[in-house]
Design a protein around this motif. Structure first.
Motif: not given
Length: 266
Positions: A138-151
Motif C-alpha cells: 500500500f502506498v498513498l496515490a500522491d506519493n510518486e516516488g513510492g508508487n514508482e518503487f513498487y512498480r
C-alpha cells in the motif's frame, strides 16, 4: 565504474546492513524515521501538524501492543548500529494468509543505497514464511516516488482504498505481485554494479544464510546465464558454493550450510 556506482559499491562493502525484528527499544528510532520519511516525501499534500498527529497515533503509546500482536510484523534495518529504515506489515484474513505491507520508511540519508529494496525483499520473505500466500503493498496515490518503487520491483496496481490520516481522508494505491513465474517464484530483478560488473539479482531465488539470504545473480536480465551468489548481508559476490551446496561469503562470513548429508555436519 562510474562515480555513483563506485559510491554505492563502497557503501555496500563497508557498511553492511542487518535486518531484524523490531523491539520495544527501537520505538524512538522508528518514530524518528517515520517522521523524517513522511516529511521528506509527503509534505506536498500532508501538512506538518497532520504528520505529527499520525506519528503519535501509529507509533505512540500503542506501539508496544502492535509489536506484541502475532499478526503484525515490524522489521528494522541497521547500518553501523543505527536504524536506517523499517517496514510495517500484517497478516490478514480468516486464515491469516494475506500479507499486507502497510509502510516502508527509509531514512532520507539512506535512500538510494539499496536499503529500501532489501527491506522490501526481507519483509516479503517474512510474510511468506509466516504463512501468507499473497502479498499486497500500500502506498498513498500522491506519493510518486513510492508508487514508482513498487512498480520497479515486481508489483502492479490492483486497486485503491481510502485511508484516514489525522482528520483527512486520502487514497492509497494497492499493489500486488505482477510477475510470478510459472513455479510461483517472485520474478523481481535488481540491476546492480558490484566490483565493476553489472549483475542482475533475482530476489525470488534465495538460499537461507546464517545472517541473511543469498540470492542468485545473473549476467543478464533474462536470467539465462547464472553468474554468482549475491550476499544479502553485505551486497558482495565474493563467495562460492562447494560440491555439498555450502556457500560462504568471504566478505562478511555469512554462510549457508550443506544442502545434503555431510559428515562434518552430523
Amino acid at each position: 565504474m562510474g562515480l555513483w556506482a563506485y559510491v554505492l559499491y563502497l557503501a555496500a562493502v563497508y557498511h553492511p546492513m542487518e535486518i531484524r525484528e523490531a523491539t520495544d527499544s527501537d520505538a524512538d528510532a522508528i518514530r524518528s524515521i517515520a517522521h523524517d520519511s513522511l516529511n521528506s516525501s509527503y509534505t506536498s499534500f500532508l501538512d506538518e501538524e497532520t504528520i505529527d498527529e499520525a506519528i503519535e497515533q501509529w507509533y505512540g503509546e500503542s506501539f508496544a501492543d502492535e509489536l506484541a500482536d502475532d499478526r503484525t510484523r515490524f522489521l528494522v534495518v541497521e547500518r553501523d548500529g543505527e536504524i536506517a529504515g523499517f517496514s510495517q506489515s500484517e497478516l490478514v484474513g480468516q486464515q491469516a494468509n494475506t500479507g499486507r505491507l502497510l509502510w516502508l520508511h527509509v531514512d532520507p540519508d539512506h535512500r538510494g543505497d539499496a536499503t529500501g529494496v532489501r527491506l522490501l525483499v526481507r519483509t516479503r520473505e517474512a510474510l511468506l514464511q509466516a504463512g501468507a500466500d499473497a502479498i499486497q503493498c500500500f502506498v498513498l496515490a500522491d506519493n510518486e516516488g513510492g508508487n514508482e518503487f513498487y512498480r520497479a520491483h515486481g508489483f502492479e496496481q490492483a486497486g485503491q482504498r481510502d485511508v484516514e490520516i489525522g482528520d483527512e481522508t486520502f487514497t492509497e494505491n494497492i499493489y500486488v505481485e505482477s510477475d510470478l513465474e510459472d513455479d510461483g517464484e517472485w520474478g523481481a530483478i535488481d540491476e546492480l554494479t558490484v566490483d565493476g560488473e553489472t549483475i542482475y539479482v533475482s530476489y525470488g531465488e534465495a538460499a537461507r544464510g546464517t545472517r541473511a539470504p543469498f540470492y542468485t545473480a545473473y549476467r543478464s536480465e533474462d536470467r539465462r546465464d547464472r553468474y554468482a551468489w549475491f550476499c544479502g548481508n553485505c551486497d558482495s559476490i565474493d563467495n562460492a558454493m562447494d560440491a555439498m551446496g555450502r556457500i560462504e561469503c568471504n566478505n562478511c562470513g555469512n554462510r549457508r550450510k550443506a544442502t545434503r548429508w555431510d559428515a562434518s555436519y552430523l
